[in-house]
Motif scaffolding. Sequence first.
Motif, PDB file in Angstrom:
ATOM      1  N   ALA A  66       0.828  -1.208   0.000  1.00  0.00           N
ATOM      2  CA  ALA A  66       0.000   0.000   0.000  1.00  0.00           C
ATOM      3  C   ALA A  66       0.866   1.263   0.000  1.00  0.00           C
ATOM      4  O   ALA A  66       0.519   2.268  -0.632  1.00  0.00           O
ATOM      5  N   ARG A  67       1.992   1.226   0.701  1.00  0.00           N
ATOM      6  CA  ARG A  67       2.892   2.393   0.719  1.00  0.00           C
ATOM      7  C   ARG A  67       3.445   2.655  -0.678  1.00  0.00           C
ATOM      8  O   ARG A  67       3.505   3.816  -1.121  1.00  0.00           O
ATOM      9  N   TRP A  68       3.879   1.622  -1.367  1.00  0.00           N
ATOM     10  CA  TRP A  68       4.343   1.796  -2.745  1.00  0.00           C
ATOM     11  C   TRP A  68       3.255   2.463  -3.591  1.00  0.00           C
ATOM     12  O   TRP A  68       3.543   3.340  -4.420  1.00  0.00           O
ATOM     13  N   ARG A  69       2.009   2.060  -3.382  1.00  0.00           N
ATOM     14  CA  ARG A  69       0.909   2.612  -4.171  1.00  0.00           C
ATOM     15  C   ARG A  69       0.710   4.103  -3.859  1.00  0.00           C
ATOM     16  O   ARG A  69       0.493   4.921  -4.761  1.00  0.00           O
ATOM     17  N   ARG A  70       0.803   4.452  -2.582  1.00  0.00           N
ATOM     18  CA  ARG A  70       0.615   5.860  -2.202  1.00  0.00           C
ATOM     19  C   ARG A  70       1.701   6.755  -2.793  1.00  0.00           C
ATOM     20  O   ARG A  70       1.456   7.912  -3.153  1.00  0.00           O
ATOM     21  N   PHE A 254      13.334  -5.321   4.614  1.00  0.00           N
ATOM     22  CA  PHE A 254      12.821  -6.680   4.433  1.00  0.00           C
ATOM     23  C   PHE A 254      11.426  -6.641   3.797  1.00  0.00           C
ATOM     24  O   PHE A 254      11.131  -7.381   2.850  1.00  0.00           O
ATOM     25  N   LEU A 255      10.573  -5.750   4.297  1.00  0.00           N
ATOM     26  CA  LEU A 255       9.202  -5.684   3.788  1.00  0.00           C
ATOM     27  C   LEU A 255       9.131  -5.074   2.397  1.00  0.00           C
ATOM     28  O   LEU A 255       8.256  -5.424   1.600  1.00  0.00           O
ATOM     29  N   GLY A 256      10.068  -4.164   2.081  1.00  0.00           N
ATOM     30  CA  GLY A 256      10.111  -3.643   0.717  1.00  0.00           C
ATOM     31  C   GLY A 256      10.365  -4.746  -0.293  1.00  0.00           C
ATOM     32  O   GLY A 256       9.774  -4.764  -1.387  1.00  0.00           O
TER      33      GLY A 256
END
Length: 469
Positions: A66-70, A254-256
Amino acid sequence: MPQPTTATPPSTAPAGTHAAQQADTFDLQALQRGEPVLWTATAPRPAAQAPNGAGISQLDVEAAVARWRRFAPLLAGLFPELQAREGVIESELLPVPALQQALGLSPDFGTLFVKADHGLPVAGSVKARGGIHEVLEHAEALALRHGLLTPDGDYRVLAGPAARALFACHQVAVGSTGNLGLAIGVMASALGFKAVVHMSADAKDWKKARLRARGVDVVEHAGDYAQAVAAGRREAEADPACHFVDDERSRSLFLGYAAAAPHLALQLAALGRPVDAQHPLFVYLPCGVGGAPGGVAFGLAQLFGPHVHCFFAEPTASPCFLLQMLATTPGFEFLGSNPSVYDVGLDNRTEADGLAVPSASELAAAVAGPLLGGVYTVQDETLFKLLHAAARTEGLRIEPSAAAGFTGPAMLRDTPAGRAYIERHGLAPHMAAATHIAWTTGGLFVPEDEYARFLARGQEAAAASDAAA
């Protein structure tokens, strides 16, 4: 560089054993001699959604997606190469039939694809996923804290003068052998942060030059990756305005990487490649400290459970993650909780600069380690030979470390350990329907003269191999 001290197991493989690993006995001496080896997991895999020591879950992966999308609209504005992609940093999943044939991988053993992170825009390597994600998460937190942004607001405001003035008062630092430093430095400088990259002796000169051209402060260290990271961490601890991107310990990195999994699932579906008990998925990931492959493996395990089999690939001189996993194997506890390649007499010197790491990330080992199928090693000359084969057959322009995944299918097919793994998991009847993915991790920004040297060395290695056959 630390002086190597040699650890010796209480017992090794049976006398006369030439194979690097028997079905259930790992030959540590073969690893110490720099021979290609394969370690496979024999313990039952936990459920992918089971709690892990770091508290990382699928919900965290979804938050990263979701962060990538924002941030996509902001990224499209900051980087011209992302405008046509609408701010999405992603790579293709490529069928590579000519390369599969050159590698001698029969269709009876499955179909080979390349996940082409060597062509990722902005940073030119898999490190764009984790490195850029962490810088974005840090920028988001600062902007929210200072009232420059609302969670549902337009993130393009972070390219404006108020945000840049805020970021200019803060520093982002990282320790790196090269590619992570490029990702962090490029993203941090684009937002207006002061960017500092502590680079080890293994780092290539062209990567340092590329960073300096973007205004990044490059601090060169005479030691290895671990020493560069330690130096950067010490400096950051003394500066409250400095955010240190810790490749050995970072959840955000890690989450990226883990956020790559949902898009890969869509790509597999679009290519008509199901993943289930009758259609196993094998993924071969070059491994340095373990954050990037660990994140990808964790993300894929959340989606595909026991039907995905991830294998890490390391240079024979730098098998830090293999040692980390071996230390959890009965009979090898003497290696300690976080062993170094120096402990077993290896020198950590490899042309695969991004993989030249002496000790694995304990975070990656704790979260992704139990989900792995195995770890194997590759000699440098083989990396160059495979680099040449990828260019000759499919026109893929990669750096040496990115070629490490290409030997994965053969290690499974041709070694006692690999065959035992296939048998143990009941995979033999389904191998013709298997999907194999070699994850190519870098190469886009390698200078032409450097790449020409890689190709020439690969051609020489191929010719020598053909002459010896």
